[in-house]
Design a protein around this motif. Structure first.
Motif, PDB file in Angstrom:
ATOM      1  N   GLN A 181       0.823  -1.200   0.000  1.00  0.00           N
ATOM      2  CA  GLN A 181       0.000   0.000   0.000  1.00  0.00           C
ATOM      3  C   GLN A 181       0.862   1.257   0.000  1.00  0.00           C
ATOM      4  OE1 GLN A 181      -3.283  -0.322  -0.539  1.00  0.00           O
ATOM      5  NE2 GLN A 181      -3.219   1.899  -0.866  1.00  0.00           N
ATOM      6  N   GLU A 182       1.936   1.236   0.791  1.00  0.00           N
ATOM      7  CA  GLU A 182       2.844   2.384   0.830  1.00  0.00           C
ATOM      8  C   GLU A 182       3.504   2.583  -0.537  1.00  0.00           C
ATOM      9  OE1 GLU A 182       6.728   4.062   3.328  1.00  0.00           O
ATOM     10  OE2 GLU A 182       6.080   1.972   3.583  1.00  0.00           O
ATOM     11  N   VAL A 186       3.244   5.864  -3.077  1.00  0.00           N
ATOM     12  CA  VAL A 186       4.456   6.559  -3.520  1.00  0.00           C
ATOM     13  C   VAL A 186       4.506   6.636  -5.042  1.00  0.00           C
ATOM     14  CG1 VAL A 186       6.964   6.262  -3.741  1.00  0.00           C
ATOM     15  CG2 VAL A 186       5.883   6.123  -1.486  1.00  0.00           C
ATOM     16  N   CYS A 187       4.281   5.502  -5.695  1.00  0.00           N
ATOM     17  CA  CYS A 187       4.390   5.456  -7.159  1.00  0.00           C
ATOM     18  C   CYS A 187       3.270   6.223  -7.847  1.00  0.00           C
ATOM     19  CB  CYS A 187       4.431   4.005  -7.627  1.00  0.00           C
ATOM     20  SG  CYS A 187       5.991   3.169  -7.196  1.00  0.00           S
ATOM     21  N   VAL A 203      -1.979   4.219 -15.170  1.00  0.00           N
ATOM     22  CA  VAL A 203      -3.044   3.536 -14.431  1.00  0.00           C
ATOM     23  C   VAL A 203      -2.495   2.226 -13.888  1.00  0.00           C
ATOM     24  CG1 VAL A 203      -5.361   2.565 -14.559  1.00  0.00           C
ATOM     25  CG2 VAL A 203      -4.763   4.535 -15.994  1.00  0.00           C
ATOM     26  N   GLU A 204      -2.792   1.936 -12.635  1.00  0.00           N
ATOM     27  CA  GLU A 204      -2.345   0.659 -12.082  1.00  0.00           C
ATOM     28  C   GLU A 204      -3.097  -0.483 -12.760  1.00  0.00           C
ATOM     29  OE1 GLU A 204      -1.815  -1.690  -7.809  1.00  0.00           O
ATOM     30  OE2 GLU A 204      -2.354   0.442  -7.832  1.00  0.00           O
ATOM     31  N   VAL A 263      16.870   6.248   2.205  1.00  0.00           N
ATOM     32  CA  VAL A 263      16.712   6.743   0.838  1.00  0.00           C
ATOM     33  C   VAL A 263      15.234   6.989   0.585  1.00  0.00           C
ATOM     34  CG1 VAL A 263      17.320   6.370  -1.568  1.00  0.00           C
ATOM     35  CG2 VAL A 263      18.613   5.187   0.219  1.00  0.00           C
ATOM     36  N   ASP A 264      14.925   8.095  -0.069  1.00  0.00           N
ATOM     37  CA  ASP A 264      13.534   8.459  -0.304  1.00  0.00           C
ATOM     38  C   ASP A 264      12.946   7.662  -1.457  1.00  0.00           C
ATOM     39  OD1 ASP A 264      11.157   9.991   0.064  1.00  0.00           O
ATOM     40  OD2 ASP A 264      11.709  11.173  -1.702  1.00  0.00           O
ATOM     41  N   LEU A 265      11.925   6.902  -1.180  1.00  0.00           N
ATOM     42  CA  LEU A 265      11.256   6.085  -2.191  1.00  0.00           C
ATOM     43  C   LEU A 265      10.733   6.905  -3.355  1.00  0.00           C
ATOM     44  CD1 LEU A 265       9.187   3.745   0.147  1.00  0.00           C
ATOM     45  CD2 LEU A 265      10.700   2.921  -1.666  1.00  0.00           C
ATOM     46  N   GLU A 266      10.097   8.026  -3.041  1.00  0.00           N
ATOM     47  CA  GLU A 266       9.434   8.797  -4.090  1.00  0.00           C
ATOM     48  C   GLU A 266      10.432   9.507  -4.994  1.00  0.00           C
ATOM     49  OE1 GLU A 266       6.073  12.307  -4.612  1.00  0.00           O
ATOM     50  OE2 GLU A 266       6.091  11.092  -2.781  1.00  0.00           O
TER      51      GLU A 266
END
Length: 316
Positions: A181-182, A186-187, A203-204, A263-266
């Motif tokens: 979910q996180e 982010v993505c 779109v996912e 490290v920042d995921l986004e």
């Protein structure tokens, strides 16, 4: 029973302290520290460890002993001589040229030697995508007032087909690092940054289906031909269109709200999506497509250089 219970309790407390200590360690050392002892090396020297510098420069697109000076015959004398030096510790003409190219790309003083400024740049952690793929040069584009664009494309300018404006994405990891979910959240934000400035919508994909872009966490050799190298070196990598693979290194300490150890995921998601769309690295320090990142740094917004790059790539 009481002494045994005391021993068990003591062992548990020691384990708890060890775990807590591990979670409060100092920031990881900067990525490619093994290059630091080579500072000051220059052409004509033979210094133990220079073969590691050659591997570094080869990995990131500046050095290829297998093709240098190979204009006439596949097994020319010059080529064989070059190959003999590919894995040794000699600072030869080819290595000097590669160092010069690296220094020029990152706007360092072009000396051809491994000066302090060059080493300090090289040891920083970064994206694993090469700056200059297959010995090709940046594809720069003239602008007004004799300025030169600092963005780049992959050789051949691979792009998604003109008919493909709706791209789906899915998640597939071989290592569990953050919750799905996180990662989805982010993505989604990262894709929105590119959607706002390009012709694409993202779109996912439906659950269980592969998307045009597949995102995941992996460690070491994970089957794409570009093994990860553990913490502190390359954070992530992605592939040019239309392969659609975007991989995080699972050995890094990732977070969507990073502290100085993380490290920042986004930030990396926005960067790697740029690669998936066809952008190479930028020479602009402030661009999201600049190759180097730091622990604890949040850098999530596209700048003018990134936006111009994606629009030029898909303008025709």
């Amino acid at each position: 029973m009481a002494p045994n219970l005391s021993l068990l309790l003591g062992a548990f407390l020691l384990l708890l302290v060890a775990v807590q200590s591990k979670n409060h360690t100092k920031p990881p050392e900067k990525g490619f520290k093994f290059l630091q002892h080579l500072q000051g090396c220059h052409k004509g020297q033979t210094v133990k460890g220079l073969h590691e510098l050659k591997r570094y420069l080869e990995k990131f697109g500046y050095l290829n002993y297998g093709t240098t000076n190979n204009h006439h015959h596949s097994k020319s004398t010059a080529t064989i001589s070059n190959l003999n030096h590919a894995n040794d510790d000699m600072f030869d003409d080819i290595l000097e040229s590669a160092v010069r190219s690296y220094q020029s790309y990152y706007h360092l003083k072009v000396t051809g030697s491994l000066d302090s400024e060059t080493v300090q740049q090289m040891i920083l952690p970064r994206c694993g995508v090469a700056d200059v793929v297959n010995n090709a040069t940046n594809m720069k584009h003239p602008r007004l007032f004799n300025m030169v664009a600092q963005y780049s494309f992959f050789p051949g300018k691979p792009r998604w087909p003109a008919s493909k404006t709706r791209l789906t994405y899915s998640f597939q990891s071989s290592a569990q690092v953050v919750g799905l979910q996180e990662l989805r959240s982010v993505c989604s934000r990262a894709f929105k940054k590119w959607q706002d400035v390009s012709r694409f919508t993202f779109v996912e994909a439906p659950q269980g289906a592969d998307g045009d872009i597949v995102i995941g966490f992996h460690r070491g050799n994970h089957g794409d031909g570009y093994p990860f190298d553990g913490p502190g070196r390359t954070f992530a990598h992605a592939f040019a269109p239309t392969r659609g693979w975007f991989h995080y290194d699972a050995d890094e300490n990732w977070s969507s709200n990073p502290n100085m150890n993380q490290v920042d995921l986004e930030s990396l998601a926005v960067h790697e999506i740029g690669h998936v769309l066809g952008l190479g690295h930028s020479e602009d320090l402030n661009a999201i497509m600049y190759a180097y990142f730091s622990y604890g740094t949040i850098k999530r917004d596209l700048n003018a250089n990134d936006i111009e790059g994606i629009r030029v790539l898909y303008s025709s």
